[in-house]
Design an enzyme around this catalytic site. Structure first.
Site, mmCIF file in Angstrom:
data_model
loop_
_atom_site.group_PDB
_atom_site.id
_atom_site.type_symbol
_atom_site.label_atom_id
_atom_site.label_comp_id
_atom_site.label_asym_id
_atom_site.label_seq_id
_atom_site.Cartn_x
_atom_site.Cartn_y
_atom_site.Cartn_z
ATOM 1 N N GLU A 189 -15.604 3.625 0.103
ATOM 2 C CA GLU A 189 -15.923 3.403 1.182
ATOM 3 C C GLU A 189 -16.781 4.286 2.233
ATOM 4 O O GLU A 189 -16.758 5.518 2.669
ATOM 5 C CB GLU A 189 -14.498 4.391 1.692
ATOM 6 C CG GLU A 189 -12.707 3.683 0.671
ATOM 7 C CD GLU A 189 -12.138 4.346 0.742
ATOM 8 O OE1 GLU A 189 -11.915 6.058 1.371
ATOM 9 O OE2 GLU A 189 -10.426 4.032 1.227
ATOM 10 N N GLU A 382 -8.332 -1.878 -2.488
ATOM 11 C CA GLU A 382 -7.056 -0.969 -2.132
ATOM 12 C C GLU A 382 -5.333 -1.527 -1.564
ATOM 13 O O GLU A 382 -6.171 -2.073 -0.168
ATOM 14 C CB GLU A 382 -7.519 0.409 -2.531
ATOM 15 C CG GLU A 382 -8.944 1.257 -3.442
ATOM 16 C CD GLU A 382 -9.142 2.325 -2.948
ATOM 17 O OE1 GLU A 382 -8.598 2.727 -2.179
ATOM 18 O OE2 GLU A 382 -10.469 2.883 -3.136
HETATM 19 C C1 BGP Z 1 -8.317 5.832 -0.379
HETATM 20 C C2 BGP Z 1 -9.456 5.924 -2.059
HETATM 21 C C3 BGP Z 1 -8.980 6.264 -2.801
HETATM 22 C C4 BGP Z 1 -7.335 6.284 -2.721
HETATM 23 C C5 BGP Z 1 -7.219 5.947 -1.212
HETATM 24 C C6 BGP Z 1 -4.913 6.567 -1.644
HETATM 25 O O1 BGP Z 1 -9.647 6.272 0.312
HETATM 26 O O2 BGP Z 1 -11.168 5.148 -1.987
HETATM 27 O O3 BGP Z 1 -10.042 6.880 -3.676
HETATM 28 O O4 BGP Z 1 -7.462 7.862 -2.960
HETATM 29 O O5 BGP Z 1 -7.579 6.388 -0.559
HETATM 30 O O6 BGP Z 1 -5.650 7.993 -0.478
HETATM 31 P P1 BGP Z 1 -5.147 9.276 -1.192
HETATM 32 O O7 BGP Z 1 -5.369 9.356 -2.585
HETATM 33 O O8 BGP Z 1 -5.660 10.351 -0.341
HETATM 34 O O9 BGP Z 1 -3.516 9.160 -0.962
#
Ligand code: BGP
Length: 486
Positions: A189, A382
């Site tokens: 990201e 993801e």
């Molecule tokens: C993305 C990241 C991941 C993961 C995901 C879910 O931005 O790349 O690392 O964490 O978000 O978000 P969160 O964990 O804040 O719910």
């Protein structure tokens, strides 16, 4: 087509800083993730505002050896339990597992001339076992795990010298693990540098006399240069390897067809694509350069940088997709949080408990849009639903809401593939409960596998299969055909 193409890579995604724990074990150095605190009383919709980092706050956090309110320091103890977890992923039928290599586990301060042998040994064992289980590693070089010393001593990526240190780290990864790992990602990201510059690039406002925004774009340019350099190195050192870039796909719709709303959404999408444009086309978009000039931002482009960016672009485009966004020029439009963002609430979509708007069609739209734009293979690295799961008295976790989320998103993903999108694979976020990136909660659970810890680290750490475990296992075994079952 009810199935995905033969060879489609099904799996899940992890990040070292959210699972490994062992933050100060076997000579690992502290990373930017280790000062992220769990805030038990902050409204999840306000977490983004709590990401302000100061030099004083960093010093205080590092002086505090406690782990209770620093959940990423303990993760889910993957560092010690990874064999059990890999066995569960193999039982799911994974063909691929996305993980990251914690930079500070190999280079504790980032400045060492040679890597920490214990760190090299850990990741070599991990990748070797993955291969033995028939699981292809997909490895992220930078997933919010920069040695914190590089933040405090250099102001992170805003200092061009960090490029060389990152290249040293990446070279170690390629030479030590290149026989086991063929699929790589540069920066997780990369666009998130504007939303949380410390987590993504180690940039600290009180160390940025040039102004935070100028420092962020200096850091971003240095990451683009580093991305090109390590892509070149990866190809040279690992025959047959492929290097992807990685974007937070924040597909944004206009709230109405009023042209100014459409223009507002267009601006959001152009800004979102800027990052993968540079890493995929190898050139800064003119519209972005014009906007930066108007805002008085100067990119630290040195002679040779532009040729480097053009010569070593990404082999494929990967992205995270959780939710879609909506934009409007109306000051009265109701807003709702997303993945470290705040958009206008879409009246046609439901929201998760954290306010993220659930939009499976948005995944199809995103796939078509990115494939048409870049004409390169894509990889969904993801996608998932954070939710509060309940453990029943007999030790079960019934999560029909998670099955419904994945079923709807995977059906739409299949439709995009039917339309001709070249999709390499799909790694869900996340196959196992872990520490949330934005809130440091584990109670925001993503996994097909439940982990018996609470937000303060209490629990046995026991792994349990949720109902969604068997559901996803069938999706993989049938290569997507079971998605047509109700
Ligand atoms: C993305 C990241 C991941 C993961 C995901 C879910 O931005 O790349 O690392 O964490 O978000 O978000 P969160 O964990 O804040 O719910």
């Amino acid at each position: 087509m009810s199935r995905f193409p033969d060879g489609f890579l099904w799996g899940g995604a992890l990040a070292a800083n959210q699972v490994e724990g062992a933050w100060d074990v076997d000579s690992r150095g502290p990373s930017v993730a280790d000062i992220a605190t769990y805030k038990p009383n902050v409204d999840p919709k306000e977490y983004a505002a709590h990401h302000v980092v100061t030099s004083e706050g960093i010093a205080a956090a590092l002086a505090d050896r406690d782990v209770t309110y620093y959940p990423k320091r303990r993760g889910i103890d993957f560092y010690h339990r990874w064999r059990e977890d890999l066995a569960l992923f193999a039982e799911l039928g994974f063909g691929v597992l996305r993980v990251s290599i914690a930079w500070s586990r190999l280079y504790p301060t980032g400045e060492e001339e040679t890597p920490n042998p214990a760190g090299v040994a850990f990741y070599r064992e991990l990748f070797t076992e993955m291969r033995r289980l028939g699981i292809e590693p997909l490895v992220t070089l930078s997933h919010y795990e920069m040695p914190i010393h590089l933040a405090t001593a250099y102001n992170g990526w805003s200092d061009r010298r960090v490029i060389e240190l990152f290249v040293r780290f990446a070279t170690t990864c390629f030479t030590e693990f290149g026989s086991l790992v063929k699929l790589w990602l540069t920066f997780n990201e990369i666009d998130s540098i504007r939303r949380h510059p410390f987590t993504t690039a180690g940039v600290i406002e009180d160390k940025s006399p040039q102004g935070l925004e100028q420092a962020v774009y200096e850091a971003l340019h240095h990451q683009f240069v580093a991305s090109a350099l390590v892509t070149q190195l990866c190809h040279e050192l690992i025959p047959g390897s492929r290097m992807g870039c990685m974007l937070t796909k924040l597909t944004t719709y206009p709230l109405t067809c009023e042209p100014e709303d459409v223009a507002a959404a267009q601006a959001k999408n152009l800004e979102n694509h800027f990052y993968t444009d540079v890493q995929t086309f190898g050139v800064y978009p003119r519209l972005i350069l014009t906007d930066l000039e108007r805002r008085g931002i100067t990119l630290p482009i040195l002679p040779g940088d532009e040729e480097l960016l053009a010569a070593h672009t990404a082999d494929f485009v990967s992205f995270s997709y959780y939710m879609s966004m909506t934009e409007s020029v109306s000051p009265d439009a109701e807003r709702t949080p997303g993945n470290t963002v705040l958009g206008v609430k879409n009246p046609y979509l439901p929201s998760s408990e954290w306010g993220w708007q659930v939009d499976p069609v948005g995944l199809r739209i995103s796939l078509i849009e990115l494939y048409d734009r870049y004409r390169k293979p894509l990889f969904v690295v993801e996608n998932g639903l954070g939710a509060r799961d309940e453990l029943t008295a007999d030790g079960k976790i019934h999560d029909p809401y998670r099955i419904a989320y994945f079923r709807s998103h995977l059906r739409e993903m299949r439709r995009a593939v039917e339309q001709g999108v070249e999709l390499l694979g799909y790694t869900s976020w996340a196959p196992i409960d872990m520490i949330s990136a934005s809130s440091s909660q584990i109670s925001k659970r993503y996994g097909f596998i439940h982990v018996d810890f609470d937000d303060l680290g209490n629990g046995s750490g026991q792994r349990r299969k949720k109902d969604s475990f068997n559901w996803y296992q069938r999706v993989i075994a049938s290569n997507g055909a079971s998605l047509d079952e109700e």
